[in-house]
Design a protein around this motif. Structure first.
Motif, PDB file in Angstrom:
ATOM      1  N   THR A 194      75.325  81.839 -18.931  1.00 37.05           N
ATOM      2  CA  THR A 194      75.517  83.253 -19.242  1.00 37.05           C
ATOM      3  C   THR A 194      76.647  83.882 -18.432  1.00 37.05           C
ATOM      4  O   THR A 194      77.155  84.927 -18.790  1.00 37.05           O
ATOM      5  CB  THR A 194      74.213  84.039 -19.000  1.00 37.05           C
ATOM      6  N   GLY A 195      77.073  83.248 -17.354  1.00 38.41           N
ATOM      7  CA  GLY A 195      78.176  83.763 -16.551  1.00 38.41           C
ATOM      8  C   GLY A 195      79.521  83.225 -16.973  1.00 38.41           C
ATOM      9  O   GLY A 195      80.525  83.444 -16.287  1.00 38.41           O
ATOM     10  N   ALA A 196      79.585  82.526 -18.093  1.00 37.21           N
ATOM     11  CA  ALA A 196      80.841  81.899 -18.535  1.00 37.21           C
ATOM     12  C   ALA A 196      81.934  82.923 -18.791  1.00 37.21           C
ATOM     13  O   ALA A 196      83.096  82.697 -18.448  1.00 37.21           O
ATOM     14  CB  ALA A 196      80.594  81.057 -19.783  1.00 37.21           C
ATOM     15  N   ALA A 197      81.607  84.055 -19.387  1.00 37.70           N
ATOM     16  CA  ALA A 197      82.618  85.070 -19.694  1.00 37.70           C
ATOM     17  C   ALA A 197      83.245  85.598 -18.405  1.00 37.70           C
ATOM     18  O   ALA A 197      84.464  85.779 -18.321  1.00 37.70           O
ATOM     19  CB  ALA A 197      81.999  86.199 -20.505  1.00 37.70           C
ATOM     20  N   ALA A 198      82.435  85.841 -17.392  1.00 33.97           N
ATOM     21  CA  ALA A 198      82.957  86.327 -16.110  1.00 33.97           C
ATOM     22  C   ALA A 198      83.854  85.277 -15.461  1.00 33.97           C
ATOM     23  O   ALA A 198      84.888  85.607 -14.876  1.00 33.97           O
ATOM     24  CB  ALA A 198      81.807  86.703 -15.186  1.00 33.97           C
ATOM     25  N   LYS A 199      83.466  83.997 -15.555  1.00 33.84           N
ATOM     26  CA  LYS A 199      84.279  82.909 -14.995  1.00 33.84           C
ATOM     27  C   LYS A 199      85.626  82.827 -15.714  1.00 33.84           C
ATOM     28  O   LYS A 199      86.665  82.657 -15.081  1.00 33.84           O
ATOM     29  CB  LYS A 199      83.548  81.574 -15.113  1.00 33.84           C
ATOM     30  N   ASP A 200      85.601  82.963 -17.046  1.00 34.71           N
ATOM     31  CA  ASP A 200      86.847  82.927 -17.814  1.00 34.71           C
ATOM     32  C   ASP A 200      87.745  84.104 -17.443  1.00 34.71           C
ATOM     33  O   ASP A 200      88.963  83.954 -17.317  1.00 34.71           O
ATOM     34  CB  ASP A 200      86.558  82.936 -19.319  1.00 34.71           C
ATOM     35  N   ALA A 201      87.153  85.277 -17.255  1.00 34.38           N
ATOM     36  CA  ALA A 201      87.930  86.455 -16.870  1.00 34.38           C
ATOM     37  C   ALA A 201      88.559  86.255 -15.494  1.00 34.38           C
ATOM     38  O   ALA A 201      89.713  86.616 -15.270  1.00 34.38           O
ATOM     39  CB  ALA A 201      87.046  87.696 -16.884  1.00 34.38           C
ATOM     40  N   ALA A 202      87.810  85.658 -14.570  1.00 33.91           N
ATOM     41  CA  ALA A 202      88.342  85.395 -13.226  1.00 33.91           C
ATOM     42  C   ALA A 202      89.503  84.397 -13.283  1.00 33.91           C
ATOM     43  O   ALA A 202      90.496  84.561 -12.573  1.00 33.91           O
ATOM     44  CB  ALA A 202      87.238  84.874 -12.314  1.00 33.91           C
ATOM     45  N   MET A 225      91.559  83.998 -15.812  1.00 41.60           N
ATOM     46  CA  MET A 225      92.714  84.711 -16.373  1.00 41.60           C
ATOM     47  C   MET A 225      93.330  85.641 -15.340  1.00 41.60           C
ATOM     48  O   MET A 225      94.563  85.767 -15.248  1.00 41.60           O
ATOM     49  CB  MET A 225      92.294  85.502 -17.614  1.00 41.60           C
ATOM     50  N   SER A 226      92.520  86.300 -14.541  1.00 42.75           N
ATOM     51  CA  SER A 226      93.032  87.197 -13.510  1.00 42.75           C
ATOM     52  C   SER A 226      93.808  86.463 -12.432  1.00 42.75           C
ATOM     53  O   SER A 226      94.717  87.020 -11.827  1.00 42.75           O
ATOM     54  CB  SER A 226      91.871  87.978 -12.875  1.00 42.75           C
ATOM     55  N   ALA A 227      93.433  85.212 -12.188  1.00 45.96           N
ATOM     56  CA  ALA A 227      94.092  84.428 -11.143  1.00 45.96           C
ATOM     57  C   ALA A 227      95.450  83.891 -11.579  1.00 45.96           C
ATOM     58  O   ALA A 227      96.247  83.477 -10.740  1.00 45.96           O
ATOM     59  CB  ALA A 227      93.191  83.266 -10.727  1.00 45.96           C
TER      60      ALA A 227
END
Length: 190
Positions: A175-183, A185-187
């Motif tokens: 369920t935390g996959a979207a947050a990991k993907d966003a992180a 992209m931000s990096a």
């Protein structure tokens, strides 16, 4: 194993597989699982997280061959980031994810689900998968009111039915996959 016809056929299958590569495959017959007949596929020195209950023949023979290859260290044809995502999976409380997938030997959609869950079990020690051939465990099928396969249970609760791809299963659990993907992209550099 047990003394049923399926148990005898399973023993013959396992003896044949072991006989093909006795230098690489060890067959142990000291198991005591509640589901009989069944067997596990595992890497040497690892815990058994993948169990086949009933004979994986028909469309599922390929699933067994792939499980043997993956357990032996052959790399799966899966993107490295998906493998990393699988390795990071666990239940919310950190406990194991225990999958049971019911299949039939004539099911065309079952191998995708069986192979996905098998790969997950062989990649992550917190994932346990039992592949159950419904014809060999008809009482369970009746008790769980399974009308179609593949049918997947996670920790005893219905998880999904029908064809599912590996990424879909992983995404449903992580369920935390979207947050990991966003992180990620931000990096990246602009």
């Amino acid at each position: 194993l047990d003394d049923s016809d399926t148990g005898r056929e399973m023993r013959a299958l396992l003896d044949t597989i072991q006989g093909l590569r006795a230098d690489m495959i060890q067959l142990r017959l000291d198991g005591n699982d509640a589901r009989k007949p069944s067997f596990t596929v595992q890497r040497a020195g690892a815990d058994a997280n993948l169990r086949f209950a009933g004979l994986p023949l028909g469309h599922e023979f390929t699933s067994l061959v792939l499980a043997l290859l993956w357990a032996g260290g052959h790399p799966p044809k899966v993107e490295p980031d998906v493998i990393e995502q699988i390795k990071g999976l666990s239940a919310a409380d950190g406990s194991a994810l225990r999958f049971e997938v019911y299949m039939s030997l004539s099911c065309h959609n079952c191998p995708d689900v069986v192979q996905a869950l098998s790969l997950m079990a062989l990649q992550n020690p917190r994932v346990q998968t039992t592949v159950i051939e419904g014809g060999a465990f008809q009482q369970e099928v009746t008790e769980r009111e399974i009308m179609a396969v593949p049918m997947v249970f996670l920790n005893g609760q219905m998880f999904g039915s029908g064809r599912m791809e590996l990424e879909e299963i992983v995404g449903k659990i992580d369920t935390g996959a979207a947050a990991k993907d966003a992180a990620k992209m931000s990096a990246r550099e602009p």
